[in-house]
Design a protein around this motif. Structure first.
Motif, mmCIF file in Angstrom:
data_model
loop_
_atom_site.group_PDB
_atom_site.id
_atom_site.type_symbol
_atom_site.label_atom_id
_atom_site.label_comp_id
_atom_site.label_asym_id
_atom_site.label_seq_id
_atom_site.Cartn_x
_atom_site.Cartn_y
_atom_site.Cartn_z
ATOM 1 N N LEU B 71 0.821 -1.216 -0.018
ATOM 2 C CA LEU B 71 0.056 -0.156 0.125
ATOM 3 C C LEU B 71 0.986 1.203 0.024
ATOM 4 C CD1 LEU B 71 -2.623 -0.884 2.650
ATOM 5 C CD2 LEU B 71 -2.708 -1.367 -0.044
ATOM 6 N N SER B 72 1.929 1.109 0.616
ATOM 7 C CA SER B 72 2.688 2.612 0.672
ATOM 8 C C SER B 72 3.176 3.325 -0.479
ATOM 9 C CB SER B 72 4.001 2.183 1.620
ATOM 10 O OG SER B 72 4.893 0.967 0.913
ATOM 11 N N PRO B 73 3.454 2.681 -1.636
ATOM 12 C CA PRO B 73 3.982 3.429 -2.800
ATOM 13 C C PRO B 73 2.823 4.578 -3.047
ATOM 14 C CG PRO B 73 4.043 1.089 -3.266
ATOM 15 C CD PRO B 73 3.481 1.251 -1.866
ATOM 16 N N PHE B 74 1.470 4.198 -2.714
ATOM 17 C CA PHE B 74 0.523 5.093 -3.248
ATOM 18 C C PHE B 74 0.226 6.393 -2.220
ATOM 19 C CE2 PHE B 74 -0.588 0.966 -4.508
ATOM 20 C CZ PHE B 74 -0.497 1.025 -5.899
ATOM 21 N N VAL B 75 1.084 6.468 -1.207
ATOM 22 C CA VAL B 75 0.766 7.448 -0.395
ATOM 23 C C VAL B 75 1.533 8.903 -0.999
ATOM 24 C CG1 VAL B 75 2.095 8.480 1.692
ATOM 25 C CG2 VAL B 75 1.374 6.295 1.936
ATOM 26 N N SER B 76 2.262 8.764 -1.893
ATOM 27 C CA SER B 76 2.980 9.930 -2.485
ATOM 28 C C SER B 76 2.152 10.438 -3.813
ATOM 29 C CB SER B 76 4.287 9.598 -2.790
ATOM 30 O OG SER B 76 4.402 8.385 -3.824
ATOM 31 N N ASP B 77 0.917 9.813 -4.051
ATOM 32 C CA ASP B 77 0.228 10.306 -4.971
ATOM 33 C C ASP B 77 -0.026 11.745 -4.859
ATOM 34 O OD1 ASP B 77 -2.008 10.795 -6.703
ATOM 35 O OD2 ASP B 77 -2.200 8.707 -7.342
ATOM 36 N N PRO B 78 0.133 12.680 -5.985
ATOM 37 C CA PRO B 78 -0.334 13.949 -5.874
ATOM 38 C C PRO B 78 -1.625 14.272 -5.558
ATOM 39 C CG PRO B 78 0.644 13.533 -8.065
ATOM 40 C CD PRO B 78 0.756 12.402 -7.168
ATOM 41 N N ASP B 79 -2.571 13.460 -6.204
ATOM 42 C CA ASP B 79 -3.967 13.499 -5.634
ATOM 43 C C ASP B 79 -4.464 12.644 -4.764
ATOM 44 O OD1 ASP B 79 -6.798 13.797 -5.787
ATOM 45 O OD2 ASP B 79 -7.057 13.439 -7.848
ATOM 46 N N PRO B 80 -5.019 13.131 -3.587
ATOM 47 C CA PRO B 80 -5.210 12.134 -2.369
ATOM 48 C C PRO B 80 -6.324 11.262 -2.863
ATOM 49 C CG PRO B 80 -5.701 14.404 -1.827
ATOM 50 C CD PRO B 80 -4.949 14.519 -3.111
ATOM 51 N N VAL B 81 -7.279 11.767 -3.704
ATOM 52 C CA VAL B 81 -8.320 10.943 -4.217
ATOM 53 C C VAL B 81 -8.055 9.968 -4.943
ATOM 54 C CG1 VAL B 81 -10.551 11.027 -5.474
ATOM 55 C CG2 VAL B 81 -10.303 12.808 -3.838
ATOM 56 N N MET B 82 -7.113 10.038 -5.900
ATOM 57 C CA MET B 82 -6.556 9.139 -6.720
ATOM 58 C C MET B 82 -5.776 7.861 -5.663
ATOM 59 S SD MET B 82 -7.567 9.408 -9.759
ATOM 60 C CE MET B 82 -6.549 8.105 -10.346
ATOM 61 N N GLY B 83 -4.861 8.706 -4.930
ATOM 62 C CA GLY B 83 -4.266 7.867 -4.006
ATOM 63 C C GLY B 83 -5.013 6.800 -3.143
ATOM 64 N N LEU B 84 -6.280 7.518 -2.627
ATOM 65 C CA LEU B 84 -7.270 6.503 -1.931
ATOM 66 C C LEU B 84 -7.723 5.400 -2.777
ATOM 67 C CD1 LEU B 84 -8.883 9.156 0.398
ATOM 68 C CD2 LEU B 84 -7.807 7.382 1.045
ATOM 69 N N ARG B 85 -8.214 5.804 -4.340
ATOM 70 C CA ARG B 85 -8.531 4.585 -4.922
ATOM 71 C C ARG B 85 -7.700 3.467 -5.070
ATOM 72 N NH1 ARG B 85 -11.108 8.350 -9.800
ATOM 73 N NH2 ARG B 85 -13.357 8.367 -9.121
ATOM 74 N N SER B 86 -6.211 4.219 -5.457
ATOM 75 C CA SER B 86 -5.107 2.989 -5.568
ATOM 76 C C SER B 86 -4.951 2.196 -4.265
ATOM 77 C CB SER B 86 -3.908 3.754 -5.937
ATOM 78 O OG SER B 86 -4.042 4.698 -7.261
ATOM 79 N N VAL B 87 -4.970 2.895 -3.195
ATOM 80 C CA VAL B 87 -4.787 2.013 -1.977
ATOM 81 C C VAL B 87 -5.956 0.892 -1.822
ATOM 82 C CG1 VAL B 87 -5.049 2.215 0.834
ATOM 83 C CG2 VAL B 87 -3.365 3.611 -0.706
ATOM 84 N N ALA B 88 -7.214 1.550 -2.133
ATOM 85 C CA ALA B 88 -8.333 0.430 -2.026
ATOM 86 C C ALA B 88 -8.293 -0.833 -3.063
ATOM 87 C CB ALA B 88 -9.520 1.186 -2.157
ATOM 88 N N ASP B 89 -7.706 -0.243 -4.058
ATOM 89 C CA ASP B 89 -7.454 -1.402 -5.209
ATOM 90 C C ASP B 89 -6.315 -2.278 -4.679
ATOM 91 O OD1 ASP B 89 -9.605 -0.492 -6.734
ATOM 92 O OD2 ASP B 89 -8.270 0.474 -8.112
ATOM 93 N N ALA B 90 -5.467 -1.714 -4.352
ATOM 94 C CA ALA B 90 -4.101 -2.671 -3.824
ATOM 95 C C ALA B 90 -4.542 -3.604 -2.670
ATOM 96 C CB ALA B 90 -3.034 -1.533 -3.337
ATOM 97 N N PHE B 91 -5.315 -3.065 -1.707
ATOM 98 C CA PHE B 91 -5.932 -3.606 -0.693
ATOM 99 C C PHE B 91 -6.558 -4.970 -1.110
ATOM 100 C CE2 PHE B 91 -9.530 -4.626 2.481
ATOM 101 C CZ PHE B 91 -8.710 -4.714 3.946
ATOM 102 N N ARG B 92 -7.542 -4.560 -2.091
ATOM 103 C CA ARG B 92 -8.473 -5.736 -2.485
ATOM 104 C C ARG B 92 -7.588 -6.760 -3.244
ATOM 105 N NH1 ARG B 92 -11.861 -5.083 -7.305
ATOM 106 N NH2 ARG B 92 -13.271 -6.894 -7.564
ATOM 107 N N ALA B 93 -6.455 -6.424 -4.079
ATOM 108 C CA ALA B 93 -5.657 -7.209 -4.795
ATOM 109 C C ALA B 93 -4.984 -8.113 -3.690
ATOM 110 C CB ALA B 93 -4.808 -6.219 -5.730
ATOM 111 N N PHE B 94 -4.508 -7.348 -2.716
ATOM 112 C CA PHE B 94 -3.789 -8.450 -1.604
ATOM 113 C C PHE B 94 -4.767 -9.533 -1.230
ATOM 114 C CE2 PHE B 94 -2.784 -9.463 2.647
ATOM 115 C CZ PHE B 94 -1.503 -9.854 2.451
#
Lengths: 192, 192
Positions: B71-94
């Motif tokens: 999950l940690s790579p997405f913390v640095s996404d410039p857009d927090p909304v995009m970052g949250l989507r990516s974290v959610a997707d990575a959580f589900r992928a895990f």
DNA sequence: ACCTGAACACCGTTCAAGT
DNA sequence: ACCTGAACACCGTTCAAGT
């Protein structure tokens, strides 16, 4: 001569299993402990159930019937939004009253220990009746699934101690339910 | 004379346990099976771990570290909304990649088999970093909990087969995440 | 310092024998 | 028709003895 009369019953056995589950967790649901509780020796249980996995499945099945009974009164609420709030609260109250039994319902059980799929559908019926009134018949199932996902996720985190730090958990739950209900009522819901 | 040299290690033991868990479920994580897999007899495992519960806890702990790493790579996404989507997707992928290990993380485990609380916090850190940027420091924790509740509820229902009927599950997940992110960004969030 | 075989307690399950 | 004691396999765990 006279054939032995039944000294217990399936209902008594399953009830004993539920009690042991709530008190000591799944590990405490032992064929020996259940037998002792119903006043019989362990091998006699196999007259009523094929094995321990079937006992677990029966406990889960009984819990799903109970849950449906707790939720069904709210189906007739004249306002579907109020009905959905009540169903969500009753769902959460059931989990609080029977935390380990609730945990069993969403556990990744071995095949033989899973309750029949019809019982899962039964417990979902009250929610489905209300979401149908909110979003119509086409997106009914999807709306119910989003609601259930949120409620289950919230409750299971709550029970596992993830909300230890305190604060108004009731209010947070209500907030989440309202956000989802509001979105479902106003936006088109995508198919699941 | 010469003292015995280590023929295995804690890492090797925990890895063997994770593999057995994914293949055969928790029941397959036997001290005997783990010992066989690392080339040692069962009693030797007690040189590395006090008991089976500690092995389960170590498996969960290792999984939480892995999850944080995903999950940690997405913390640095410039857009927090995009970052949250990516974290959610990575959580589900895990969860999809390690369904039984994922199930372990949210299971109602006996006290001795629970991973240390710090590890749960560690895995939540990437999400907390992003929600802070979305709702500010005061309602940070509450926002992260609502997101986690939804994601966990959705994924655990998905894994338990509640979405068997098919359809676009990815789209439904994205929809739920967007509804919550949108609500969090625009409404005041109540305290949990 | 770690490994081993032997042993024990506990549990699920089977089965032949009782009433 | 249901109940029982005896028995077996399997698993977690302990421990004295090996190197």
């Amino acid at each position: 001569m006279s054939p032995a009369r039944a000294r217990t019953s399936l209902l008594e056995i399953v009830t004993a299993g539920r009690e042991l589950l709530e008190v000591g967790g799944l590990d405490a649901v032992t064929m020996l402990a259940v037998a002792e509780r119903v006043g019989v020796r362990a091998p006699s249980l196999y007259k009523w159930l094929p094995n321990r996995a079937a006992l677990i499945a029966s406990i889960a099945s009984a819990a799903l019937h109970d849950l449906e009974h707790q939720l069904s009164p709210f189906v007739s609420d004249p306002d579907p939004v109020m009905g959905l709030r009540s169903v969500a609260d009753a769902f959460r109250a059931f989990a609080h009253a029977n935390p380990r039994t609730y945990g069993l319902l969403f556990m990744d059980l071995p095949a033989g220990a899973r309750p029949p799929a019809e019982d899962n559908l039964l417990a979902a019926t009250p929610l489905l009746a209300l979401t149908e009134r909110l979003v119509g018949p086409d997106r009914n199932l999807e709306a119910a699934r989003l609601m259930t996902a949120f409620a289950h996720g919230f409750v299971s985190m709550e029970l596992s101690g993830a909300f230890q730090l305190g604060g108004d958990v009731d209010e947070a739950f209500r907030y989440g339910v309202d956000v989802l209900v509001g979105a479902l009522a106003s936006r088109p819901v995508p198919p699941i």
